[in-house]
Every structure is written in structure tokens, then in C-alpha cells.
Scaffold this motif. Sequence first.
Motif, PDB file in Angstrom:
ATOM      1  N   ASN A  38     -12.369   1.407 -22.554  1.00  0.00           N
ATOM      2  CA  ASN A  38     -12.038   2.130 -21.321  1.00  0.00           C
ATOM      3  C   ASN A  38     -12.682   1.536 -20.075  1.00  0.00           C
ATOM      4  N   LYS A  39     -12.903   0.229 -20.073  1.00  0.00           N
ATOM      5  CA  LYS A  39     -13.462  -0.449 -18.913  1.00  0.00           C
ATOM      6  C   LYS A  39     -12.635  -1.697 -18.640  1.00  0.00           C
ATOM      7  N   SER A  40     -12.305  -1.903 -17.370  1.00  0.00           N
ATOM      8  CA  SER A  40     -11.533  -3.090 -17.027  1.00  0.00           C
ATOM      9  C   SER A  40     -11.827  -3.515 -15.596  1.00  0.00           C
ATOM     10  N   LEU A  41     -11.422  -4.716 -15.284  1.00  0.00           N
ATOM     11  CA  LEU A  41     -11.490  -5.275 -13.946  1.00  0.00           C
ATOM     12  C   LEU A  41     -10.053  -5.456 -13.493  1.00  0.00           C
ATOM     13  N   GLN A  42      -9.706  -4.922 -12.340  1.00  0.00           N
ATOM     14  CA  GLN A  42      -8.334  -4.993 -11.840  1.00  0.00           C
ATOM     15  C   GLN A  42      -8.317  -5.705 -10.491  1.00  0.00           C
ATOM     16  N   VAL A  43      -7.275  -6.477 -10.260  1.00  0.00           N
ATOM     17  CA  VAL A  43      -7.077  -7.151  -8.982  1.00  0.00           C
ATOM     18  C   VAL A  43      -5.815  -6.566  -8.366  1.00  0.00           C
ATOM     19  N   LEU A  44      -5.965  -5.981  -7.173  1.00  0.00           N
ATOM     20  CA  LEU A  44      -4.864  -5.271  -6.521  1.00  0.00           C
ATOM     21  C   LEU A  44      -4.635  -5.816  -5.121  1.00  0.00           C
ATOM     22  N   LEU A  45      -3.369  -5.906  -4.735  1.00  0.00           N
ATOM     23  CA  LEU A  45      -3.017  -6.251  -3.362  1.00  0.00           C
ATOM     24  C   LEU A  45      -2.581  -4.955  -2.687  1.00  0.00           C
ATOM     25  N   ILE A  46      -3.324  -4.565  -1.663  1.00  0.00           N
ATOM     26  CA  ILE A  46      -3.001  -3.362  -0.898  1.00  0.00           C
ATOM     27  C   ILE A  46      -2.880  -3.798   0.556  1.00  0.00           C
ATOM     28  N   GLY A  47      -1.685  -3.725   1.081  1.00  0.00           N
ATOM     29  CA  GLY A  47      -1.456  -4.225   2.434  1.00  0.00           C
ATOM     30  C   GLY A  47      -1.678  -5.726   2.471  1.00  0.00           C
ATOM     31  N   GLN A  48      -2.571  -6.175   3.334  1.00  0.00           N
ATOM     32  CA  GLN A  48      -2.881  -7.597   3.453  1.00  0.00           C
ATOM     33  C   GLN A  48      -4.272  -7.921   2.917  1.00  0.00           C
ATOM     34  N   THR A  49      -4.786  -7.085   2.010  1.00  0.00           N
ATOM     35  CA  THR A  49      -6.116  -7.281   1.446  1.00  0.00           C
ATOM     36  C   THR A  49      -6.043  -7.220  -0.072  1.00  0.00           C
ATOM     37  N   ILE A  50      -6.770  -8.124  -0.731  1.00  0.00           N
ATOM     38  CA  ILE A  50      -6.895  -8.112  -2.186  1.00  0.00           C
ATOM     39  C   ILE A  50      -8.199  -7.399  -2.513  1.00  0.00           C
ATOM     40  N   TYR A  51      -8.122  -6.449  -3.440  1.00  0.00           N
ATOM     41  CA  TYR A  51      -9.299  -5.709  -3.881  1.00  0.00           C
ATOM     42  C   TYR A  51      -9.567  -6.019  -5.346  1.00  0.00           C
ATOM     43  N   ILE A  52     -10.828  -6.254  -5.675  1.00  0.00           N
ATOM     44  CA  ILE A  52     -11.248  -6.394  -7.054  1.00  0.00           C
ATOM     45  C   ILE A  52     -11.973  -5.097  -7.388  1.00  0.00           C
ATOM     46  N   VAL A  53     -11.462  -4.401  -8.412  1.00  0.00           N
ATOM     47  CA  VAL A  53     -11.897  -3.046  -8.697  1.00  0.00           C
ATOM     48  C   VAL A  53     -12.365  -2.946 -10.143  1.00  0.00           C
ATOM     49  N   GLY A  54     -13.496  -2.305 -10.339  1.00  0.00           N
ATOM     50  CA  GLY A  54     -13.977  -1.992 -11.677  1.00  0.00           C
ATOM     51  C   GLY A  54     -13.486  -0.609 -12.053  1.00  0.00           C
ATOM     52  N   VAL A  55     -12.885  -0.496 -13.231  1.00  0.00           N
ATOM     53  CA  VAL A  55     -12.333   0.784 -13.678  1.00  0.00           C
ATOM     54  C   VAL A  55     -13.029   1.169 -14.977  1.00  0.00           C
ATOM     55  N   GLY A  56     -13.607   2.352 -14.992  1.00  0.00           N
ATOM     56  CA  GLY A  56     -14.269   2.906 -16.173  1.00  0.00           C
ATOM     57  C   GLY A  56     -14.211   4.407 -16.034  1.00  0.00           C
TER      58      GLY A  56
END
Length: 103
Positions: A25-43
Motif C-alpha cells: 500500500n505504498k507507491s510513488l506517483q508522477v502526475l502532471l497537473i496543469g503545467q507542473t509535474i508532481y512527484i507524490v508519495g502515496v501510503g
Amino acid sequence: MSKRSRHMQTNGLVLPLGGQVLGNNKSLQVLLIGQTIYIVGVGENVTILRSISQGEEYQHLLESYENQAEGHTSNWLAKDSLKGWNTVFQKHLQNMRKENGEE
């Protein structure tokens, strides 16, 4: 994970570029929101680890995503980067040999 992310895309504001499972139940996600890339930790919680705005790294990540989408191999390490890494590695190896009296 990346293939599954592409299937889950919506026409909304968030475009998943990829992810990596890190454990239960833990992951690293890379998301494009608008004109910014976010690296997000999900747990248990979602944590923004880093944001990447327009620039060279931003372009490189988007190009890698597009190459994956087209079936090309991801080019996270360009040949120039590998040459730089090899140089650093060789210098480190030489220093270790000097410290051990091998040279």
C-alpha cells in the motif's frame, strides 16, 4: 503500473505519468497537473515530495513519458549522462585503489 495508469487517464486536470510500487500500500506517483509535474508519495497519506516546473528536467520527463506511450524504451539516462557517471565511477575507483595502496 505505467500501463495501468494510462488506462485510468481521464480528460480531467490530472494526468498520471507513471508510478512505482514501493511496498504494501505504498507507491510513488508522477502526475502532471496543469503545467507542473508532481512527484507524490502515496501510503496512509498522500505527500507531495517534489514539484517540477517548466525547464530541462520537466521536458525530459515528458519526453520519457511520450516515448513509453509510443512503445520506445525510456531514456532516463542519456548517453552523455552515462559518460559522466562512468567518469565519476572511475575517479572513485582510483581513489579507493590509492587508499588501499594498490597504485
